[in-house]
Structures are given as C-alpha cells and as structure tokens.
Design an enzyme around this catalytic site. Sequence first.
Site, short mmCIF file in Angstrom:
data_model
loop_
_atom_site.label_atom_id
_atom_site.label_comp_id
_atom_site.label_asym_id
_atom_site.label_seq_id
_atom_site.Cartn_x
_atom_site.Cartn_y
_atom_site.Cartn_z
N TYR A 58 0.84 -1.19 0.00
CA TYR A 58 0.00 0.00 0.00
C TYR A 58 0.88 1.25 0.00
CZ TYR A 58 -3.78 -3.19 1.48
OH TYR A 58 -4.70 -4.22 1.57
N HIS A 127 -0.50 -12.05 1.33
CA HIS A 127 -1.40 -11.17 0.60
C HIS A 127 -2.05 -11.87 -0.60
CE1 HIS A 127 -1.94 -6.58 -0.15
NE2 HIS A 127 -3.06 -7.25 -0.33
N PRO A 227 -16.13 -3.68 2.68
CA PRO A 227 -17.51 -4.06 3.03
C PRO A 227 -18.54 -3.04 2.58
CG PRO A 227 -16.39 -3.19 4.96
CD PRO A 227 -15.35 -3.33 3.88
N LEU A 228 -18.07 -1.85 2.15
CA LEU A 228 -18.97 -0.82 1.63
C LEU A 228 -18.89 -0.73 0.11
CD1 LEU A 228 -18.43 1.94 4.35
CD2 LEU A 228 -20.42 0.46 4.04
N GLY A 229 -18.40 -1.81 -0.52
CA GLY A 229 -18.36 -1.81 -1.97
C GLY A 229 -17.52 -0.68 -2.54
N ARG A 230 -16.37 -0.42 -1.90
CA ARG A 230 -15.46 0.66 -2.32
C ARG A 230 -16.18 2.00 -2.38
NH1 ARG A 230 -11.08 -2.35 -3.52
NH2 ARG A 230 -11.45 -4.44 -4.34
#
Length: 336
Positions: A58, A127, A227-230
């Site tokens: 990242y 990963h 979990p919020l769909g990006r």
Amino acid sequence: MRRRRLSSAGPEVGALGLGCMGMSWGYRESMRDDAAAERVVSAALDAGVNLLDTAAVYGDGHNERLVGSVAGRRRDEAVIATKVGLVVDDLATRRMHRDGRPDTIRRAVQDSLARLGVDHIDLLYLHRVDPDVPLTDTWAALAEQVRLGNVGMLGLSEVSCSQAEQAHAVHPVAAIQSELSLWTRDPLGAAGSGRGSGEQDEPAGTDPGDVVAWCAAHGAAFVPFAPLGRGFLTGTLDDSFEPSDFRASNPRFSAAHRAANERILRTVRAVAERMAVQPAQVALAWVLQQGEHVVPIPGTTSVGHLLDNIAAAGLVLDAEALAALDAVPAAAGSRY
C-alpha cells in the site's frame, strides 16, 4: 464498541477494524493527507477500533509507515495486521507481482517491522498465493516468523477453502481476509445468494467454497475488506473519479454497469430509510450479521465517517431487512 475475538486463540478486537489502504493509495490519491490520516487512526484507537489493517504494497511501504507512526506510540492499544507476498513493480500504475519464495518472505517481514517501527506484527497475512511456489513452502516460511517471535498469528488473503486447508495443515490459519459486501458475496460459497465474480486462485469457474463457514469451523476470524463496496454502498459517490483512482477503471463503476448496480443501492437505501439510519450502516450491519467471527475493516479518511461506521456495530437488522438485503441481485461487472 462491541468486541469480537480475532480467532479462537487471538485477542479481542472491536467488531469493526480500520482498513488503512485508502490513506496511501487506490482512492483520491491527489488528496492524500498524512496528518489527517494519523488523526483518523488515533480516533479509531480512542473509540476501541484497534484492528489496524495495512500491507507492504500500500503505497509501496508508505501505509505501513503511516500506521506505525500512530500505532507505534500506542502499541498496547493496537492490533497491527499487515501483509507480505506482493511486490510493487510500478507505484504510479499500482502494477505488482506475487512472490511467495521463502527468502523473499523473510526479507519482507524484516522490512515491514522496520517500516512499522515495532518489534512484532500481531497478524501477518500472505497477501496473495504465488502460483509458482508451493503454498506449503510459503506458509512454512511464515510459520518460522511466528517461532522467531516476529509475528503473533498468520492469515491468508483471497483464498479458497482448499488452499486454507493446505496452509492449516502446516500452521494454524488465524484469519482469512477477502472481499465481502452486499455486492461481493463469493466467500459465502455457491449457496450465498447473488454471488459476484470470484478472484480467488482457483481454476476459472471453480467455486472457492464457503470460506466464511470454513473460518467458523476452524476457529479463524473472517476479515472482510471493502464491506462498503469501495464506497458505492454508502450512496454518496458521484460518477467522477480522478484518473489515479482505482474506481475509474473498475468495471462495476463503469457507465455500462452503474445503472444495473443501482438496483442494489435502492434496496439498501429503502432499508436505511425504514430503520432511520444511513445506507453505509445498513451495509456494514449486513456484513457483521454473517457471523460473530466476522470483523469487517471499512476504510475511511474522515473521522466523521469513522464514527458513523462505528455506530453500525450496534445496529441489528430485523428479519424483514435481512430478507430484502439477501435478495438483492448480483453485481454487474467483475470486481477487478
């Protein structure tokens, strides 16, 4: 906030963790603000959101350094999770390759420890599985890091049940991290309604199995990312993304699929309106109700959004809401 256990033998953590990737790359990179990100990490720890999720790739190490700048000062409060096994080739284009060779794993762990500024990593994930290296060889190298005291627990990311079984036979799998949300339900297996497009390392068309259930049966945590769909399931995104934003080239956000995917969001909004909460909170509550061993890691760069997400940990969806959400159609477009 409510607590959950990070594997049967692991520490207690907040029911929600914090995904830190977006603080360094992937989304709105021109707006990166390290000072603001550090405030979010600090606020998370203040609120009991102690599982902090990062990875070596990242920002090519930037995110580990950022997380370590806060967590290193508050080490006893933080459960640090990072990942090795991917190597950045080009930071600007986020091009990378898999490398699960034991020598590479050993070096990567030392590099992560140095960037984080800590003497041990609480949870270390592979990963991605390297198809050119036997998984058991890579996993044995990771298990060696546990024996040396550099790592507390081991996890896998984006794997099938069969791959989890291979690893678990060598050393316990404490957690599996994969994408899970109302528009990506692959980890629930073929029985999971509205399954999306799988990206696990199985042959094309092979079902990865019910990974969420595998974790429950083996005392492992299941840690959903995105979990919020990006951001899609928050209902707050517009149609424009800067070129460096991952979503600008993501099929699910394309004009060809956006309208179809709005059907999912309409249901989320309807449930949220009936329950007098936010769409994002409904989406997170649905993920949380997939099992007490499930610990989602929504990402944010806003303290306000962090606090909104935390409120979702106390939201219980009733039978009517769950039935409506379980019945939403599969997302249009692959997730990568």
